[in-house]
Design a protein around this motif. Structure first.
Motif, short mmCIF file in Angstrom:
data_model
loop_
_atom_site.label_atom_id
_atom_site.label_comp_id
_atom_site.label_asym_id
_atom_site.label_seq_id
_atom_site.Cartn_x
_atom_site.Cartn_y
_atom_site.Cartn_z
N SER A 7 0.67 -1.24 -0.21
CA SER A 7 0.11 -0.35 0.01
C SER A 7 1.22 1.14 -0.15
O SER A 7 2.21 1.44 0.21
CB SER A 7 -0.59 -0.01 1.22
OG SER A 7 -0.10 -0.03 2.79
N GLY A 8 -0.10 2.52 -0.48
CA GLY A 8 0.73 3.94 -0.45
C GLY A 8 1.60 4.38 -1.36
O GLY A 8 1.93 5.33 -1.02
N SER A 21 4.12 0.62 1.80
CA SER A 21 4.24 -0.55 3.35
C SER A 21 3.81 -1.47 2.61
O SER A 21 3.26 -1.87 1.27
CB SER A 21 2.87 0.04 4.12
OG SER A 21 3.08 0.96 4.47
N CYS A 22 4.73 -2.98 2.66
CA CYS A 22 3.88 -4.48 2.48
C CYS A 22 4.55 -5.17 3.89
O CYS A 22 5.07 -5.13 5.10
CB CYS A 22 5.45 -4.70 1.64
SG CYS A 22 5.22 -6.23 1.29
N LEU A 78 7.27 -4.43 5.79
CA LEU A 78 8.57 -3.56 4.84
C LEU A 78 8.36 -1.55 5.05
O LEU A 78 7.09 -1.66 4.52
CB LEU A 78 8.55 -4.00 4.55
CG LEU A 78 9.88 -3.44 3.43
CD1 LEU A 78 11.61 -3.81 3.72
CD2 LEU A 78 10.01 -5.00 2.20
N TYR A 79 8.67 -1.14 4.96
CA TYR A 79 8.53 0.75 4.36
C TYR A 79 9.66 0.39 3.09
O TYR A 79 10.32 0.07 2.96
CB TYR A 79 8.50 1.32 5.36
CG TYR A 79 7.37 0.56 6.39
CD1 TYR A 79 7.69 0.22 7.81
CD2 TYR A 79 5.65 1.56 6.37
CE1 TYR A 79 7.06 0.17 8.36
CE2 TYR A 79 4.83 1.01 7.22
CZ TYR A 79 5.78 0.16 7.77
OH TYR A 79 3.99 0.44 9.39
N THR A 119 1.96 -1.55 -6.43
CA THR A 119 1.61 -0.30 -5.84
C THR A 119 2.35 0.48 -6.57
O THR A 119 3.27 0.79 -7.55
CB THR A 119 1.51 0.40 -5.00
OG1 THR A 119 0.91 1.43 -4.44
CG2 THR A 119 3.36 0.05 -4.31
N GLN A 120 1.61 1.64 -7.50
CA GLN A 120 1.75 2.45 -8.22
C GLN A 120 2.42 3.78 -7.98
O GLN A 120 1.12 3.68 -7.13
CB GLN A 120 0.70 2.94 -9.89
CG GLN A 120 1.15 3.57 -10.18
CD GLN A 120 2.17 3.20 -11.59
OE1 GLN A 120 2.43 1.69 -12.34
NE2 GLN A 120 3.04 4.33 -12.05
#
Length: 124
Positions: A7-8, A21-22, A78-79, A119-120
């Motif tokens: 996400s993000g 974020s993962c 994970l970030y 995520t794009q």
């Protein structure tokens, strides 16, 4: 069954920031060796940053000093903090994680990791 939920992503202007974020689940090893790759249409998927089993971090040259990879081990997340974004950072970003402890230990997990859905990130 390993799951990597990202996400993000989003759209920002050049110079802006985003944090990806993962969240990893389903395998202990998938929470140890993790990283981010990115891909633009027609090109190969390239490593952006990753964390090795001993905690060392590596970055591709073009993002050094702008991106920071880190993990929250309490949430297995994970970030990727991305600052000073440039149009050339525009890509689909994928979370990656090791499949086995052996691959994690040797670093070979980077060749055949588990992948998230992507995520794009668009920088204009």
């Amino acid at each position: 069954h390993v799951q990597l939920v990202e996400s993000g992503g989003g759209s920002v202007q050049a110079g802006g920031s985003l944090r990806l974020s993962c969240e990893a689940s389903g395998s202990p090893v998938a929470t140890i060796c993790m990283g981010w790759f990115r891909q633009t249409p027609g090109l190969e998927r390239d490593m952006v940053a990753y964390i090795e089993y001993h905690g060392d971090r590596s970055y591709r040259d073009s993002v050094k000093g702008r991106f920071t990879i880190y993990k929250d081990n309490t949430t297995n997340t994970l970030y990727l903090q991305m600052n000073s974004l440039k149009p050339e950072d525009t890509a689909m970003y994928y979370c990656a994680a090791a499949k086995t402890f052996g691959a994690c230990y040797t670093g070979s997990w980077l060749l055949r990791p588990h992948w998230g859905q992507g995520t794009q990130v668009t920088v204009s």
